[in-house]
Design an enzyme around this catalytic site. Structure first.
Site, PDB file in Angstrom:
ATOM      1  N   GLU A   1       0.825  -1.208   0.000  1.00 31.63           N
ATOM      2  CA  GLU A   1       0.000   0.000   0.000  1.00 31.63           C
ATOM      3  C   GLU A   1       0.861   1.261   0.000  1.00 31.63           C
ATOM      4  O   GLU A   1       0.494   2.276  -0.606  1.00 31.63           O
ATOM      5  CB  GLU A   1      -0.949  -0.027   1.195  1.00 31.63           C
ATOM      6  CG  GLU A   1      -2.030  -1.097   1.018  1.00 31.63           C
ATOM      7  CD  GLU A   1      -2.978  -1.173   2.199  1.00 31.63           C
ATOM      8  OE1 GLU A   1      -4.181  -0.932   2.011  1.00 31.63           O
ATOM      9  OE2 GLU A   1      -2.500  -1.487   3.306  1.00 31.63           O
TER      10      GLU A   1
ATOM     11  N   GLU B   1      -3.959  -9.535   3.332  1.00 31.74           N
ATOM     12  CA  GLU B   1      -4.640  -9.175   4.574  1.00 31.74           C
ATOM     13  C   GLU B   1      -5.827 -10.063   4.904  1.00 31.74           C
ATOM     14  O   GLU B   1      -6.071 -10.379   6.081  1.00 31.74           O
ATOM     15  CB  GLU B   1      -5.106  -7.703   4.523  1.00 31.74           C
ATOM     16  CG  GLU B   1      -4.010  -6.689   4.793  1.00 31.74           C
ATOM     17  CD  GLU B   1      -3.280  -6.254   3.541  1.00 31.74           C
ATOM     18  OE1 GLU B   1      -2.608  -5.202   3.586  1.00 31.74           O
ATOM     19  OE2 GLU B   1      -3.381  -6.961   2.508  1.00 31.74           O
TER      20      GLU B   1
END
Length: 248
Positions: free
Chosen positions: A111, A131
């Site tokens: 990210e 995730e």
């Protein structure tokens, strides 16, 4: 800019700052200290705009958020947007940001890379968002930045099915724009920074800002921004230099 950071190695040269994420014992996992120190770097670059190159130590960009810290966070911690806030700030820096991706760029590390303007990779890159396998979501930008970068089908495969891309796959998807041997990665990042440095800094800053404006702000914002640049000394000097070269 101070140089005694705990989690970062910072090098300043003319026109650019190189930040190396440096927590090698945990593969440069992003913890609260690193977030705080990245905020300090951003404050400096907002005050004195320069190109930012971000890389990782010991052949790894960033393996993700620090799981030991992440496991203990609760709802109120999530609502603070600890990682998302620093990634948004990095994305909004006045001058371009280059992420030099070596080895793992996973979870929060990916990210962070998505928040950069340019991503270049070494041949060892593994990038993605695992995730959901940890019972959470990629809440620091991947759910919206990744779709813009690679398109919805591939973004869903990464976010919902845990697909990890190799360097060649990331290049084919245009998630990265260059792939180099690990030894040449930082040289390539600096070569890209050199190309940016040859442009007019004000024009680069304004172009980056206009690029990220919402669609309904165009073309009005483009016209206003161009009006500012039409009055700059650099515009006259650079165009005259171009005309002079044409005469030779």
């Amino acid at each position: 800019m101070r140089t005694d950071f705990i989690t970062l190695d910072v090098t300043e040269t003319d026109g650019r700052v190189h930040v190396q994420l440096n927590r090698p014992d945990v593969r440069n996992a992003i913890d609260q200290t690193m977030v705080d120190e990245l905020h300090e770097v951003c404050a400096e670059l907002e005050a004195a705009p320069r190109v930012l190159i971000i890389s990782g130590a010991n052949g790894v960009f960033a393996s993700g958020a620090d799981i030991a810290q992440l496991r203990e966070r609760r709802r109120d911690d999530a609502l603070q947007g600890i990682n998302s806030s620093i990634f948004v700030r990095i994305a909004k820096l006045p001058m371009p940001v280059i992420a030099a991706l070596d080895g793992y760029a996973l979870g929060g590390g990916a990210e962070l890379a998505y928040a950069a303007d340019f991503r270049i990779a070494s041949t060892t890159l593994k990038i993605g968002n695992p995730e959901t396998g940890l019972g959470i979501l990629a809440a620091a930008g991947a759910t919206w930045r990744l779709k813009e970068l690679v398109g919805e089908p591939l973004a869903k495969e990464i976010l919902l099915a845990g697909r990890i891309l190799t360097a060649d796959e990331a290049l084919a998807a245009r998630l990265v724009t260059e792939v180099h041997d690990a030894d040449g990665l930082l040289d390539a990042a600096n070569a890209l920074a050199d190309r940016i440095a040859r442009q007019d800094p004000l024009a680069v800053r304004i172009t980056k800002s206009v690029f990220h404006m919402p669609a309904d702000a165009h073309p009005v914002i483009d016209t206003l921004a161009q009006g500012m640049l039409f009055e700059s000394e650099a515009k006259f000097d650079r165009m005259q230099a171009f005309l002079d070269r044409k005469k030779k």
